[in-house]
Scaffold this motif. Structure first.
Motif, mmCIF file in Angstrom:
data_model
loop_
_atom_site.group_PDB
_atom_site.id
_atom_site.type_symbol
_atom_site.label_atom_id
_atom_site.label_comp_id
_atom_site.label_asym_id
_atom_site.label_seq_id
_atom_site.Cartn_x
_atom_site.Cartn_y
_atom_site.Cartn_z
ATOM 1 N N ALA A 310 0.832 -1.218 0.000
ATOM 2 C CA ALA A 310 0.000 0.000 0.000
ATOM 3 C C ALA A 310 0.865 1.266 0.000
ATOM 4 C CB ALA A 310 -0.915 -0.005 1.221
ATOM 5 N N ASP A 311 0.419 2.275 -0.755
ATOM 6 C CA ASP A 311 1.070 3.594 -0.709
ATOM 7 C C ASP A 311 0.563 4.352 0.508
ATOM 8 O OD1 ASP A 311 2.452 3.666 -3.444
ATOM 9 O OD2 ASP A 311 0.419 3.049 -3.935
ATOM 10 N N TYR A 312 -0.709 4.146 0.833
ATOM 11 C CA TYR A 312 -1.308 4.781 2.011
ATOM 12 C C TYR A 312 -2.049 3.705 2.791
ATOM 13 C CZ TYR A 312 -0.473 9.001 -0.683
ATOM 14 O OH TYR A 312 0.131 9.989 -1.414
ATOM 15 N N GLY A 313 -1.771 3.602 4.068
ATOM 16 C CA GLY A 313 -2.439 2.598 4.886
ATOM 17 C C GLY A 313 -3.173 3.248 6.047
ATOM 18 N N LEU A 314 -4.371 2.754 6.297
ATOM 19 C CA LEU A 314 -5.136 3.253 7.437
ATOM 20 C C LEU A 314 -5.464 2.060 8.322
ATOM 21 C CD1 LEU A 314 -6.679 5.637 8.759
ATOM 22 C CD2 LEU A 314 -8.627 5.054 7.301
ATOM 23 N N VAL A 315 -4.854 2.044 9.526
ATOM 24 C CA VAL A 315 -5.166 0.968 10.473
ATOM 25 C C VAL A 315 -6.402 1.427 11.236
ATOM 26 C CG1 VAL A 315 -4.349 -0.407 12.428
ATOM 27 C CG2 VAL A 315 -2.734 0.323 10.650
ATOM 28 N N ALA A 316 -7.527 0.842 10.874
ATOM 29 C CA ALA A 316 -8.791 1.310 11.466
ATOM 30 C C ALA A 316 -9.877 0.269 11.252
ATOM 31 C CB ALA A 316 -9.217 2.625 10.800
ATOM 32 N N ASP A 317 -10.947 0.432 12.011
ATOM 33 C CA ASP A 317 -12.132 -0.401 11.796
ATOM 34 C C ASP A 317 -12.866 0.150 10.573
ATOM 35 O OD1 ASP A 317 -14.633 -1.558 11.796
ATOM 36 O OD2 ASP A 317 -14.719 -1.698 13.982
ATOM 37 N N LEU A 318 -13.039 -0.712 9.583
ATOM 38 C CA LEU A 318 -13.636 -0.239 8.324
ATOM 39 C C LEU A 318 -15.053 0.291 8.525
ATOM 40 C CD1 LEU A 318 -15.872 -2.358 6.718
ATOM 41 C CD2 LEU A 318 -13.860 -3.786 6.824
ATOM 42 N N PHE A 319 -15.762 -0.272 9.510
ATOM 43 C CA PHE A 319 -17.155 0.144 9.706
ATOM 44 C C PHE A 319 -17.241 1.585 10.206
ATOM 45 C CE2 PHE A 319 -17.236 -4.504 9.831
ATOM 46 C CZ PHE A 319 -18.159 -4.726 8.830
ATOM 47 N N LYS A 320 -16.130 2.085 10.735
ATOM 48 C CA LYS A 320 -16.076 3.478 11.162
ATOM 49 C C LYS A 320 -15.442 4.341 10.060
ATOM 50 C CE LYS A 320 -14.739 6.010 15.322
ATOM 51 N NZ LYS A 320 -13.719 6.887 14.760
ATOM 52 N N ALA A 321 -14.321 3.822 9.514
ATOM 53 C CA ALA A 321 -13.528 4.634 8.573
ATOM 54 C C ALA A 321 -14.252 4.874 7.244
ATOM 55 C CB ALA A 321 -12.184 3.951 8.318
ATOM 56 N N VAL A 322 -14.897 3.832 6.702
ATOM 57 C CA VAL A 322 -15.474 3.983 5.354
ATOM 58 C C VAL A 322 -16.640 4.987 5.344
ATOM 59 C CG1 VAL A 322 -16.608 2.764 3.434
ATOM 60 C CG2 VAL A 322 -14.625 1.744 4.568
ATOM 61 N N PRO A 323 -17.604 4.894 6.298
ATOM 62 C CA PRO A 323 -18.668 5.921 6.280
ATOM 63 C C PRO A 323 -18.108 7.335 6.465
ATOM 64 C CG PRO A 323 -19.276 4.092 7.707
ATOM 65 C CD PRO A 323 -17.853 3.866 7.312
ATOM 66 N N GLU A 324 -17.066 7.465 7.273
ATOM 67 C CA GLU A 324 -16.466 8.799 7.468
ATOM 68 C C GLU A 324 -15.887 9.325 6.163
ATOM 69 O OE1 GLU A 324 -14.964 8.459 12.060
ATOM 70 O OE2 GLU A 324 -13.521 9.235 10.599
ATOM 71 N N MET A 325 -15.179 8.436 5.449
ATOM 72 C CA MET A 325 -14.600 8.846 4.149
ATOM 73 C C MET A 325 -15.706 9.265 3.196
ATOM 74 S SD MET A 325 -11.704 6.017 3.316
ATOM 75 C CE MET A 325 -11.409 6.466 1.630
ATOM 76 N N THR A 326 -16.755 8.445 3.124
ATOM 77 C CA THR A 326 -17.846 8.728 2.184
ATOM 78 C C THR A 326 -18.487 10.072 2.521
ATOM 79 O OG1 THR A 326 -18.238 6.359 2.093
ATOM 80 C CG2 THR A 326 -19.976 7.755 1.184
ATOM 81 N N GLN A 327 -18.641 10.302 3.792
ATOM 82 C CA GLN A 327 -19.297 11.549 4.216
ATOM 83 C C GLN A 327 -18.438 12.766 3.856
ATOM 84 O OE1 GLN A 327 -19.613 12.051 8.420
ATOM 85 N NE2 GLN A 327 -20.979 13.812 8.175
ATOM 86 N N LYS A 328 -17.120 12.619 3.981
ATOM 87 C CA LYS A 328 -16.239 13.771 3.745
ATOM 88 C C LYS A 328 -16.026 14.064 2.262
ATOM 89 C CE LYS A 328 -14.042 14.183 8.109
ATOM 90 N NZ LYS A 328 -13.216 13.514 9.062
ATOM 91 N N LEU A 329 -16.332 13.092 1.413
ATOM 92 C CA LEU A 329 -16.071 13.314 -0.021
ATOM 93 C C LEU A 329 -17.124 14.230 -0.649
ATOM 94 C CD1 LEU A 329 -14.922 9.746 -1.031
ATOM 95 C CD2 LEU A 329 -13.622 11.832 -1.452
#
Ligand SMILES: Cc1cc2nc3c(=O)[nH]c(=O)nc-3n(C[C@H](O)[C@H](O)[C@H](O)COP(=O)(O)OP(=O)(O)OC[C@H]3O[C@@H](n4cnc5c(N)ncnc54)[C@H](O)[C@@H]3O)c2cc1C
Length: 329
Positions: A310-329
């Protein structure tokens, strides 16, 4: 001179001048993008390039590809025998074309279509097929990936006719511009082999970009835990105009259909951006996506192998991280 004389005697397919036949992949309505990638590979071989368009109503496709720069001709074969593009009947056509024109190379994309077709053609011509070519060093030296992409092999082919399937992600798409190659019908005789009969096909429909051609791919793995949870990825993909892919574990668990599988036994993708969510990064998965330009991984396990590519890695719970990403886009 002596050598050439001998070669001519012993191999019917010998051709003094370099000439390549590219097999176009299409659905009678549009040309599939991998054909344009394979065309770039065909041009790299040097010499003349002709294209074969076979189908039931494929005249417009032939006209479309004739616009590519630098083609010597486009051969068209329209016949009911090519309904469903069955490899058995197409093989008979290509062997007939080869006997007539004596090409030095026959090329197709390394898609399901090309992978089913060209080994049969090679068997009929009694030469070795060269599969999954990722680089062309000369007219007879080719680079291909082996062991699920863990080793790169350079081979020199000595067969009189080189039969290649080329990986679409390794060659830029050739543009269809202002070319005007002649379009010529070729005779279709004895192509209805009766070995297989096309009955029907069911194609999956999606408003999202096609997986192998998408610039952005969001893929999910077993970490998603259910098919319903893939909605998180569909929402993110919609914001990014991305295709959705999956690991084999997610497909085997029934979360998503198998046409979404990325990897050694799935599709090979190389988008500008690949986002792997809840995917561990097994070598068989990496084989299908590690040529992506930028790889982002979201995984709760910091030791997951996906972080090594990976060029960028996020160590996180996907159920938290993915909705946050979607919301910020
Ligand atoms: C011959 C052969 C061919 C194969 N071909 C393919 C292929 O084409 N494609 C392919 O993908 N596989 C293929 N496989 C299977 C491959 O070996 C792996 O089993 C598969 O890729 C694993 O899928 P996964 O990463 O989704 O699952 P896992 O390996 O189970 O990984 C799940 C990941 O999700 C993470 N996770 C779990 N919960 C969360 C959470 N809440 N938030 C964030 N992260 C979380 C975990 O930490 C883990 O890293 C093949 C295997 C064989 C033997």
């Amino acid at each position: 001179m002596f050598t050439r004389h001998l070669t001519l005697r012993f191999t019917g397919q010998f051709q003094r001048f370099q000439s390549t036949l590219l097999i176009a992949e299409h659905n009678n309505e549009s040309l599939l993008p991998i054909t344009q990638n394979a065309l770039t590979a065909a041009k790299k071989l040097g010499g003349e390039v002709s294209v074969l368009v076979a189908g039931t109503k494929c005249g417009p496709i032939a006209e479309q590809i004739a616009k590519a720069e630098g083609l010597s001709k486009v051969l068209v074969a329209e016949n009911d025998a090519f309904k469903g593009f069955t490899s058995e009947n197409l093989t008979a056509l290509i062997v007939a074309a080869q006997n007539q024109f004596k090409f030095t190379h026959i090329v197709a994309g390394a898609s399901s279509f090309g992978k089913s077709l060209l080994p049969r053609v090679a068997a009929k011509l009694d030469v070795s097929p060269i599969s999954d070519v990722i680089g062309i060093k000369s007219q007879n030296t080719f680079v291909r990936s082996i062991y699920a992409g863990n080793a790169i092999q350079t081979i020199e082919a000595t067969d009189p006719v080189k039969i290649l399937t080329v990986r679409g992600t390794s060659f830029e798409a050739a543009q269809l511009g202002s070319g005007s190659a002649p379009v010529e019908p070729i005779p279709v005789t004895d192509c209805d082999t009766q070995l297989t009969t096309f009955i029907s096909q069911e194609l999956s429909k999606s408003d999202r970009p096609e997986l192998t051609g998408a610039k952005v791919v969001v893929s999910g793995g077993r970490g998603l835990k259910s098919g319903d949870n893939f909605k998180l990825l569909y929402d993110l993909a919609d914001k990014l105009n991305a295709a959705v892919g999956a690991s084999r574990a997610a497909v085997d668990a029934g979360y998503v259909p198998n046409d979404l599988q990325v990897g050694q036994t799935g599709k090979i993708v190389a988008p500008d951006l690949y986002i792997a969510v809840g995917i561990s990064g097994a070598i068989q998965h990496l084989a299908g996506m590690k040529d992506s330009k930028t790889i982002v991984a979201i995984n709760k396990d910091p030791e997951a192998p996906i972080f090594q590519v990976a060029d960028y890695g996020l160590v996180a719970d996907l159920f938290k991280a993915v909705p946050e990403m979607t919301q910020k886009l």
